[in-house]
Design a protein around this motif. Structure first.
Motif, PDB file in Angstrom:
ATOM      1  N   ILE A   1      -0.343  13.098   9.241  1.00 25.44           N
ATOM      2  CA  ILE A   1      -1.196  12.447   8.237  1.00 25.44           C
ATOM      3  C   ILE A   1      -0.533  11.175   7.726  1.00 25.44           C
ATOM      4  CG2 ILE A   1      -2.121  12.667   5.889  1.00 25.44           C
ATOM      5  CD1 ILE A   1      -2.548  15.673   6.527  1.00 25.44           C
ATOM      6  N   ALA A   2       0.751  11.290   7.353  1.00 28.22           N
ATOM      7  CA  ALA A   2       1.481  10.130   6.839  1.00 28.22           C
ATOM      8  C   ALA A   2       1.570   9.035   7.893  1.00 28.22           C
ATOM      9  CB  ALA A   2       2.869  10.554   6.390  1.00 28.22           C
ATOM     10  N   ALA A   3       1.849   9.424   9.158  1.00 32.00           N
ATOM     11  CA  ALA A   3       1.996   8.439  10.229  1.00 32.00           C
ATOM     12  C   ALA A   3       0.678   7.720  10.514  1.00 32.00           C
ATOM     13  CB  ALA A   3       2.507   9.125  11.493  1.00 32.00           C
ATOM     14  N   GLU A   4      -0.422   8.460  10.500  1.00 37.31           N
ATOM     15  CA  GLU A   4      -1.720   7.838  10.794  1.00 37.31           C
ATOM     16  C   GLU A   4      -2.149   6.892   9.684  1.00 37.31           C
ATOM     17  OE1 GLU A   4      -4.967   9.919  12.408  1.00 37.31           O
ATOM     18  OE2 GLU A   4      -3.750  11.291  13.602  1.00 37.31           O
ATOM     19  N   PHE A   5      -1.950   7.298   8.433  1.00 38.26           N
ATOM     20  CA  PHE A   5      -2.271   6.382   7.332  1.00 38.26           C
ATOM     21  C   PHE A   5      -1.419   5.108   7.435  1.00 38.26           C
ATOM     22  CE2 PHE A   5      -3.979   9.938   4.441  1.00 38.26           C
ATOM     23  CZ  PHE A   5      -5.291   9.515   4.621  1.00 38.26           C
ATOM     24  N   GLU A   6      -0.147   5.272   7.767  1.00 36.81           N
ATOM     25  CA  GLU A   6       0.731   4.116   7.891  1.00 36.81           C
ATOM     26  C   GLU A   6       0.299   3.210   9.041  1.00 36.81           C
ATOM     27  OE1 GLU A   6       5.508   3.037   8.312  1.00 36.81           O
ATOM     28  OE2 GLU A   6       4.822   5.128   8.365  1.00 36.81           O
ATOM     29  N   MET A   7      -0.051   3.800  10.173  1.00 40.24           N
ATOM     30  CA  MET A   7      -0.489   3.029  11.331  1.00 40.24           C
ATOM     31  C   MET A   7      -1.756   2.225  11.017  1.00 40.24           C
ATOM     32  SD  MET A   7      -1.571   4.453  15.100  1.00 40.24           S
ATOM     33  CE  MET A   7      -3.027   5.277  14.423  1.00 40.24           C
ATOM     34  N   LEU A   8      -2.618   2.802  10.202  1.00 40.41           N
ATOM     35  CA  LEU A   8      -3.876   2.141   9.829  1.00 40.41           C
ATOM     36  C   LEU A   8      -3.698   1.153   8.676  1.00 40.41           C
ATOM     37  CD1 LEU A   8      -6.162   5.300   9.981  1.00 40.41           C
ATOM     38  CD2 LEU A   8      -6.230   3.369  11.576  1.00 40.41           C
ATOM     39  N   GLY A   9      -2.497   1.114   8.095  1.00 45.88           N
ATOM     40  CA  GLY A   9      -2.273   0.256   6.939  1.00 45.88           C
ATOM     41  C   GLY A   9      -2.977   0.763   5.696  1.00 45.88           C
ATOM     42  N   ALA A  10      -3.269   2.072   5.658  1.00 44.29           N
ATOM     43  CA  ALA A  10      -3.993   2.669   4.525  1.00 44.29           C
ATOM     44  C   ALA A  10      -2.999   3.256   3.527  1.00 44.29           C
ATOM     45  CB  ALA A  10      -4.944   3.752   5.007  1.00 44.29           C
ATOM     46  N   GLN A  11      -3.364   3.220   2.261  1.00 47.79           N
ATOM     47  CA  GLN A  11      -2.520   3.755   1.197  1.00 47.79           C
ATOM     48  C   GLN A  11      -3.226   4.927   0.534  1.00 47.79           C
ATOM     49  OE1 GLN A  11      -1.753   0.454  -1.407  1.00 47.79           O
ATOM     50  NE2 GLN A  11      -0.670  -0.720   0.153  1.00 47.79           N
ATOM     51  N   TYR A  12      -2.593   6.088   0.603  1.00 40.33           N
ATOM     52  CA  TYR A  12      -3.144   7.315   0.024  1.00 40.33           C
ATOM     53  C   TYR A  12      -2.397   7.652  -1.255  1.00 40.33           C
ATOM     54  CZ  TYR A  12      -3.823  12.353  -0.617  1.00 40.33           C
ATOM     55  OH  TYR A  12      -4.090  13.600  -1.156  1.00 40.33           O
ATOM     56  N   SER A  13      -3.114   8.149  -2.255  1.00 47.06           N
ATOM     57  CA  SER A  13      -2.474   8.651  -3.473  1.00 47.06           C
ATOM     58  C   SER A  13      -3.385   9.684  -4.115  1.00 47.06           C
ATOM     59  CB  SER A  13      -2.183   7.510  -4.464  1.00 47.06           C
ATOM     60  OG  SER A  13      -3.374   6.859  -4.853  1.00 47.06           O
ATOM     61  N   ALA A  14      -2.805  10.515  -4.968  1.00 47.09           N
ATOM     62  CA  ALA A  14      -3.585  11.554  -5.656  1.00 47.09           C
ATOM     63  C   ALA A  14      -2.853  11.926  -6.937  1.00 47.09           C
ATOM     64  CB  ALA A  14      -3.759  12.780  -4.753  1.00 47.09           C
TER      65      ALA A  14
END
Length: 468
Positions: free
Chosen positions: A120-133
């Motif tokens: 999950i972390a790698a895919e968000f990073e590859m997409l340049g997406a920032q996740y938070s909660a």
């Protein structure tokens, strides 16, 4: 010669015609494909619930096919999109002080049926997406920021939806986070501000779930099982207990599609029941906590303010004069300026779904704690009795209205403001009416609101330090 030339031209012309036909045909079918794709995107303008409002920000609001409220602000200036799903799933929804709200929210991205935490972390990073909660007392939220280009956005939203709807609360992840949370509790136990705040909320809300500390305590943490988190998620992370906030560079149609996709994997469920009303203190409470420190932390207040409260503006504007304006307020000017007792002294209201606290706070030298507390009490007593001056009110209004646009100066700030709007079911023109509502406040309305809503005989005091 002429025949040969004509024949060659005929052949060339035929080839060019064929090429043009192919290009035109390709463009036609490509356009048709695009149109077909767009035709699948339903405009929320067709919904009976759809509303749009121009003003401080231009807001589109509707209920998507799941019946969930959606708030959208188009911001094409930057090629990014912020999506935030909010749930009525804060720590006030915990049972028996067990911190299920924190753990269920924090562990969302620690694994799903299709992806483990690293993936999950790698895919968000590859997409340049920032996740938070995160989870507050009232609200839990899950954010994603992505580039708006489809090749990035589509994958980011799909993964984000998977994280929200299909978390795998496995024992290994839970065990690791239990240890992290216990470590954080131990750190907080060495911080007088955290000690004071925890004790203050417990004293303020003895019969209400607002008393529950976000992380609970070590004993309550150890009780948590994966099945408890799954049950909390099933009860509160549902379509009818959510709202979707979208700000960024997408069309209205795409915003609706995103709002449906991020909730598609969740059950319909039920909206969380209304929280129990807060019972006001029946007498003054003073709690002193020994702590080895050169400074004593003082918290002084009582439950007062809901988000939807007829006295909201009179109390908030009034507090800006009393202790809320960082540049100039009575609390700081008196405790710090005139008496030199504290580097930090202020007051604030924390409006919530049910009565949130009014607090006066200062940190002072241990030997001056009693004197500083007496100053807070006398300042509040005088303010309730006499209210502010006209000059103070004029300055407060100018300061509040001048700084208001800064609340909307970025996509993330707009999303935060829309979250408040949506979660607390405020009217769509709430932001547009802010200036008018502030302008309506008078010195008389402030004096009246403070006198009716703050009772000096029911104030709670918590002091953490050596002098206690």
């Amino acid at each position: 010669m002429l025949r040969s030339f004509t024949k060659k031209n005929f052949i060339v012309g035929a080839v060019l015609t064929a090429i043009v036909a192919i290009v035109i045909g390709f463009k036609y079918f490509s356009d048709q494909a695009k149109e077909g794709s767009n035709m699948k995107l339903l405009s929320p303008q067709a919904f009976k619930s759809y509303q749009s409002l121009e003003g401080v920000i231009n807001i589109h609001h509707w209920q998507n096919k799941w019946g969930t409220n959606v708030y959208f602000v188009r911001a094409p200036e930057l090629p990014i999109v912020d999506v935030r799903v909010i749930f009525d799933a804060g720590s006030a929804r915990n049972q028996n002080a067990i911190p299920l709200a924190y753990f269920s929210n924090f562990l969302l991205n620690h694994g799903t049926a299709a992806h483990n935490a690293d993936k999950i972390a790698a895919e968000f990073e590859m997409l340049g997406a920032q996740y938070s909660a995160g989870a507050y007392r009232d609200m839990a939220f899950v954010n994603i920021r992505s580039l708006s280009e489809a090749k990035y956005l589509d994958k980011a939203i799909a993964l984000y939806a998977d994280v929200i709807s299909k978390p795998q609360y496995d024992e290994a992840s839970l065990s690791r986070e239990k240890q992290n949370a216990i470590s954080m509790l131990k750190l907080q136990a060495q911080t007088p501000q955290s000690i004071g705040e925890k004790a203050f909320f417990e004293a303020l809300y003895p019969e209400n779930t607002y008393a529950y500390w976000e992380l609970g305590d070590e004993k309550s943490i150890q009780k948590i099982k994966p099945k408890d988190l799954n049950l909390f998620h099933q009860n509160f992370y549902v379509q009818n207990n959510a709202a979707v906030i979208i700000v960024g560079d997408v069309s209205l149609e795409n915003a609706n599609a995103i709002s449906e996709q991020v909730l598609e994997g969740l059950p319909a469920g039920q909206k969380a029941p209304t929280l129990a009303s807060v019972k006001m203190p029946i007498k003054q409470i003073e709690k002193k906590i020994k702590f080895s420190s050169t400074q004593t932390h003082i918290m002084y207040g009582m439950p007062v303010l809901k988000r939807q409260d007829p006295d909201y503006y009179s109390l908030v504007v009034g507090n800006h004069i009393l202790g809320g304006n960082s540049q100039n307020n009575r609390v700081f000017d008196t405790v710090r300026g005139k008496h030199g007792l504290a580097y930090s002294a202020y007051s604030y209201f924390q409006p919530m779904a049910e009565a949130g606290p009014f607090m006066m706070v200062c940190q002072t030298r241990a030997e001056e704690a009693a004197r500083a507390k007496g100053l807070l009490e006398s300042l509040l007593k005088d303010y309730i009795a006499h209210g502010p001056t006209e000059d103070e009110l004029a300055e407060a209004k100018q300061n509040l209205l001048g700084g208001y646009p800064l609340l909307f100066d970025s996509n993330s700030n707009i999303a935060s403001q829309l979250s408040i709007l949506g979660f607390y079911d405020l009217p769509l023109d709430y932001f547009n009416q802010y200036q008018n509502n502030v302008d309506k406040v008078t010195t008389a309305s402030i004096k009246d609101a403070f006198a009716r809503r703050i009772d000096l005989k029911k104030m709670v005091t918590v002091m953490v330090g050596e002098s206690t």
